[in-house]
Design a protein around this motif. Structure first.
Motif, PDB file in Angstrom:
ATOM      1  N   ALA A  17      16.060 -11.305 -55.794  1.00  0.00           N
ATOM      2  CA  ALA A  17      17.279 -12.087 -56.279  1.00  0.00           C
ATOM      3  C   ALA A  17      18.072 -11.536 -57.486  1.00  0.00           C
ATOM      4  CB  ALA A  17      16.961 -13.393 -56.603  1.00  0.00           C
ATOM      5  N   LEU A  18      17.390 -10.694 -58.285  1.00  0.00           N
ATOM      6  CA  LEU A  18      17.979 -10.091 -59.460  1.00  0.00           C
ATOM      7  C   LEU A  18      18.311  -8.451 -59.090  1.00  0.00           C
ATOM      8  CD1 LEU A  18      15.622 -11.456 -62.091  1.00  0.00           C
ATOM      9  CD2 LEU A  18      18.046 -12.234 -61.647  1.00  0.00           C
ATOM     10  N   ASN A  19      18.263  -7.995 -57.722  1.00  0.00           N
ATOM     11  CA  ASN A  19      18.492  -6.936 -57.307  1.00  0.00           C
ATOM     12  C   ASN A  19      17.625  -5.876 -58.085  1.00  0.00           C
ATOM     13  OD1 ASN A  19      20.526  -8.114 -55.877  1.00  0.00           O
ATOM     14  ND2 ASN A  19      21.958  -7.536 -57.430  1.00  0.00           N
ATOM     15  N   ILE A  20      16.317  -6.235 -58.344  1.00  0.00           N
ATOM     16  CA  ILE A  20      15.332  -5.347 -58.890  1.00  0.00           C
ATOM     17  C   ILE A  20      14.416  -5.038 -57.686  1.00  0.00           C
ATOM     18  CG2 ILE A  20      13.723  -4.890 -60.547  1.00  0.00           C
ATOM     19  CD1 ILE A  20      15.047  -7.085 -62.530  1.00  0.00           C
ATOM     20  N   THR A  21      14.343  -3.622 -57.668  1.00  0.00           N
ATOM     21  CA  THR A  21      13.557  -3.285 -56.399  1.00  0.00           C
ATOM     22  C   THR A  21      12.023  -2.573 -56.905  1.00  0.00           C
ATOM     23  OG1 THR A  21      14.446  -1.043 -56.120  1.00  0.00           O
ATOM     24  CG2 THR A  21      15.381  -2.803 -55.011  1.00  0.00           C
TER      25      THR A  21
ATOM     26  N   GLY B 219      19.320   0.314 -54.865  1.00  0.00           N
ATOM     27  CA  GLY B 219      18.709  -0.690 -55.120  1.00  0.00           C
ATOM     28  C   GLY B 219      19.428  -1.831 -55.512  1.00  0.00           C
ATOM     29  N   PHE B 220      20.574  -1.520 -56.519  1.00  0.00           N
ATOM     30  CA  PHE B 220      21.388  -2.596 -57.159  1.00  0.00           C
ATOM     31  C   PHE B 220      22.505  -2.987 -56.277  1.00  0.00           C
ATOM     32  CE2 PHE B 220      20.047  -1.146 -61.497  1.00  0.00           C
ATOM     33  CZ  PHE B 220      19.529  -2.171 -61.766  1.00  0.00           C
ATOM     34  N   SER B 221      22.736  -2.309 -55.290  1.00  0.00           N
ATOM     35  CA  SER B 221      24.071  -2.668 -54.575  1.00  0.00           C
ATOM     36  C   SER B 221      23.842  -3.290 -53.216  1.00  0.00           C
ATOM     37  CB  SER B 221      24.824  -1.313 -54.077  1.00  0.00           C
ATOM     38  OG  SER B 221      24.191  -0.574 -53.466  1.00  0.00           O
ATOM     39  N   ALA B 222      22.408  -3.088 -52.708  1.00  0.00           N
ATOM     40  CA  ALA B 222      22.055  -3.368 -51.148  1.00  0.00           C
ATOM     41  C   ALA B 222      22.149  -4.962 -51.164  1.00  0.00           C
ATOM     42  CB  ALA B 222      20.544  -3.160 -51.215  1.00  0.00           C
TER      43      ALA B 222
END
Length: 420
Positions: free
Chosen positions: A25-29, A382-385
């Motif tokens: 949810a925080l765009n951390i992969t 990762g951040f943009s997906a």
């Protein structure tokens, strides 16, 4: 060192698995965290990039991923809606490959023709695992998600022969190997095709037969499916075949021939989990590889090629490939942006280091471009997906785009890598 790496790596997997929903949810992969952890650990203890264990783990990870992705393509279903995926593979991929070769040849002339082809082959394949939020977001039309999934599942296999031919030519030029290009590249590919066809078709028949005659349970078949790419990996090593081609073709054949895989939900789950775990290890070591690559300096050409590979050299071929289809610019841009570079690119870099050696005059440039490209992709995609998938899904819903929402066929049921 080994104990520290294992402890950090396994602890990272544990923490991420338990917090994955919140982190996503925080765009951390996971690749982001793994690379950062690898940088931190190997900053304290230098990584030996020639270590056999690193290469074997990375190769095994790619073999399992290739087999899994190819087996889920569902070739029978693809014929009902081949449009986007076929265009991306048969038009977009070659255009991107040639464009990357030309740019690399112009900016890094010391690589020579073979070196430029090596980098083009390593940089062009995409990795859907880095865009998992896109693959799993139901707001994105099935046609678009499926096309990205099929493209990333197949283009690794298309790039492998190019990388092998380029490596064979470079090894011959540099005197690293006395074998011809045919011996280094063509013969292993031919052997891989023979092995994969026989093993995958035979394994699919045996699994289906075992299920029909009640000789096995579901859990046994789940384990058996994981054994197929492992068997192909070992057999390829024994007979001198290329394990990546064997896994790729084997996955296609197995997925097409096995009714168990199509009809029995979850039969590929263990293969998927195995691919996930090994991928986690590779990303961790990738952090150490980044330090090793940049230890001796940095060239602006590396960054320029990396940025171009992830943007214009991906977007323009996709635009050309989809010209005349009627897709609107948001769809074309969305498909063009989501071409992450990941596991296959890393493994091709490791293969280059292994085949050519640290003293090769081209290895610094090859490693530098690959390292920067993957590093940028891990964080940019990762951040943009997730946010871009939400934006695009909202646009499709708002505009009622008819072509994008045309019915399609899902791949063989799959949770999707990194879909925790």
């Amino acid at each position: 060192m080994v104990g520290e790496a294992i402890a950090v790596m396994s602890g990272l997997v544990l923490v991420y698995a338990l917090l994955a929903k919140k982190l996503t949810a925080l765009n951390i992969t996971f690749p982001m965290l793994s690379v950062l952890a690898g940088v931190a650990v190997f900053h304290l203890t230098p990584l030996n990039v020639d270590a056999t264990a690193v290469h074997v783990i990375a190769e095994l990870a790619l073999v399992i991923v290739l087999f899994h992705d190819a087996s889920t393509v569902n070739l029978a279903g693809l014929r009902h809606d081949p449009g986007i995926a076929i265009r991306l593979l048969l038009i977009g991929f070659p255009l991107a490959l040639v464009a990357t070769f030309l740019l690399t040849r112009g900016m890094l002339p010391a690589l020579g023709v073979a070196g430029a082809w090596l980098l083009a082959g390593a940089l062009t394949p995409t990795d859907a695992g880095l865009g998992a939020p896109t693959m799993l977001n139901p707001a994105v039309p099935i046609r678009v998600r499926r096309s990205l999934n099929v493209e990333s599942g197949l283009n690794d296999g298309l790039a492998t022969p190019i990388v092998l031919l380029a490596l064979g030519a470079l090894a011959t030029e540099e005197g690293v190997a006395d074998l011809s290009v045919v011996d280094v590249s063509v013969v292993p590919v031919a052997k891989a095709l023979a092995c994969s066809l026989a093993v995958a078709a035979g394994a699919a028949w045996l699994m289906d037969r075992s299920r029909r005659t009640h000789l096995s349970g579901h859990q046994g078949r789940v384990v058996a499916m994981l054994a197929v790419p492992l068997f192909l990996f070992g057999l390829a090593d024994l007979v001198g075949a290329n394990a990546f081609i064997a896994a790729f073709v084997g996955g296609l054949v197995f997925g097409a021939a096995s009714s168990t895989l199509r009809d029995e939900s979850g039969s590929g789950a263990l293969v998927e989990v195995g691919a996930d775990l090994l991928s986690f290890v590779v990303w961790f070591f990738a952090g150490g590889l980044v330090l090793t690559i940049f230890a001796d300096g940095f060239r602006w050409q590396w960054l320029a090629i990396a940025v171009a590979a992830l943007t214009v050299l991906r977007l323009l071929p996709v635009m050309i490939a989809l010209f005349g289809t009627g897709f609107k610019w948001p769809t074309v841009t969305f498909l063009g942006w989501f071409g992450p570079r990941g596991l296959a690119t890393i493994v091709f870099g490791l293969l280059s280091a292994e085949e050519l050696g640290a003293d090769s005059p081209v290895i610094a440039d090859v490693g530098g471009v690959i390292g920067i490209t993957v590093l940028l992709s891990v964080f940019a995609h990762g951040f943009s997906a997730a946010p871009l998938a939400r934006w695009y899904g909202a646009w499709v819903s708002r505009s009622h785009a008819p072509i994008e929402q045309r019915p399609s066929v899902e791949p063989i049921p799959s949770r999707g890598r990194s879909g925790y």
